[in-house]
Design a protein around this motif. Sequence first.
Motif, PDB file in Angstrom:
ATOM      1  N   THR A 153       0.850  -1.187   0.000  1.00 41.85           N
ATOM      2  CA  THR A 153       0.000   0.000   0.000  1.00 41.85           C
ATOM      3  C   THR A 153       0.886   1.236   0.000  1.00 41.85           C
ATOM      4  O   THR A 153       1.803   1.342   0.820  1.00 41.85           O
ATOM      5  N   TYR A 172      -5.712  12.778  -2.080  1.00 38.79           N
ATOM      6  CA  TYR A 172      -6.040  11.531  -2.787  1.00 38.79           C
ATOM      7  C   TYR A 172      -6.179  11.780  -4.289  1.00 38.79           C
ATOM      8  O   TYR A 172      -5.796  10.939  -5.109  1.00 38.79           O
ATOM      9  N   THR A 181      -2.724   5.484  -7.672  1.00 44.93           N
ATOM     10  CA  THR A 181      -3.880   4.636  -7.367  1.00 44.93           C
ATOM     11  C   THR A 181      -4.072   3.541  -8.413  1.00 44.93           C
ATOM     12  O   THR A 181      -4.780   2.568  -8.175  1.00 44.93           O
ATOM     13  N   ASP A 185      -3.166   0.385  -3.690  1.00 49.36           N
ATOM     14  CA  ASP A 185      -4.015   1.154  -2.791  1.00 49.36           C
ATOM     15  C   ASP A 185      -3.181   2.294  -2.214  1.00 49.36           C
ATOM     16  O   ASP A 185      -1.963   2.168  -2.051  1.00 49.36           O
ATOM     17  N   ASP A 187      -2.968   5.194   0.984  1.00 50.17           N
ATOM     18  CA  ASP A 187      -3.457   5.532   2.321  1.00 50.17           C
ATOM     19  C   ASP A 187      -2.797   6.826   2.780  1.00 50.17           C
ATOM     20  O   ASP A 187      -1.574   6.884   2.942  1.00 50.17           O
TER      21      ASP A 187
END
Length: 378
Positions: A153, A172, A181, A185, A187
């Motif tokens: 991630t 994001y 992305t 993933d 975070d």
Amino acid sequence: MKKKCLFLFLLILSLMLSGCGQRGQGSPSDRPGTDGSGGEATQESQGETVSEVEGGVAETPGTDESSASESTSKDVEGDAAESSVAKEQNGETDAPVVYMTTDISSDGMMRIYQALSASPSGKIAVKLSTGEPGSNYLRTDLIGELVQSLEGTIVECNTAYGGSRANTAVHYQVAEDHGYTAIADVDIMDEDGSMTLPVTGGDNLTENYVGAHFADYDYYVVLSHFKGHTMAGFGGAIKNISIGIASSEGKSHIHSGGTGGSMWGGAQDAFLESMAEAGKSVVDYLDGNILYINVMNRLSVDCDCDGSPAEPDMHDIGILASYDPVALDQACVDLVYGAEDGQSLIDRIESRNGLHTLEQAEKIGLGSREYELVNIDD
């Protein structure tokens, strides 16, 4: 007859009493293991034991103290010599190893990672800077294969200076725009606030505030774009695990040198030292479950937090990797200093006293500035 028996009895009794009177006689200074000041019972007992052992050695046929000592010394020297030879044969040194390739490509990235012989397990975080739009952030065509092979991630934290990544939702979006992305993933670790890590041995910080999701991961692979930096002089592995893993709150704390004041008004050396101290809190927490890779391309004097960085005026150098963040950053700095066209970046580093971060990092035990450079292209 009775008189003779009585005489013999008295003679034996006298000898027995004389022998008992000799044990324990004398002042404390006369006894082994005491200093004349009374000594502790433990010291007296140890002194008697040593005396008895020495006596036993002297009574053993064919041995004495000097021969026993020589034998032990030779054994120790022999073991050390054998260990030294074994290390030389295996290419081992006391200095941490930094691996390097000049192949700045996806294949080079995979090979430099494989040189570490790492075996991360559990939930893996890949820490990188998502970068401001227009900056020299690490492109997915370079890192994508490695990230996907790790099933990791991508993790990052919000900025404390504004820009396009100070807000979680917009951050994001930047990660998506930069293609992250699409390969993993993502975070933003401080979208739910901060968690606190203790800082041990620091001169400025006692606590470090990192993204609240930091503890969700078992292993960290730290991918850093090595380059200059407006405030730190340069940015590499140490900056990525300190400022990079710090929450927005933590970034301000580090920049202020732990004073809690303005992040722009702290003393320069205190800021540099605080980066090293914050980085050590992260490494201490992870207890060995971390490795570092620095990419030396697009070597601008400005960092990936700058959306309009100065155009690099020196050549790309390569990709380096190590388990020691101090050794890794020091190796990158040395390569810049050794480059014929590295003067602009050298000036940026020295104008901010950037080498002080490495000095503080070594001082507090984050890593070593001594290293062995191994070129995997050879």
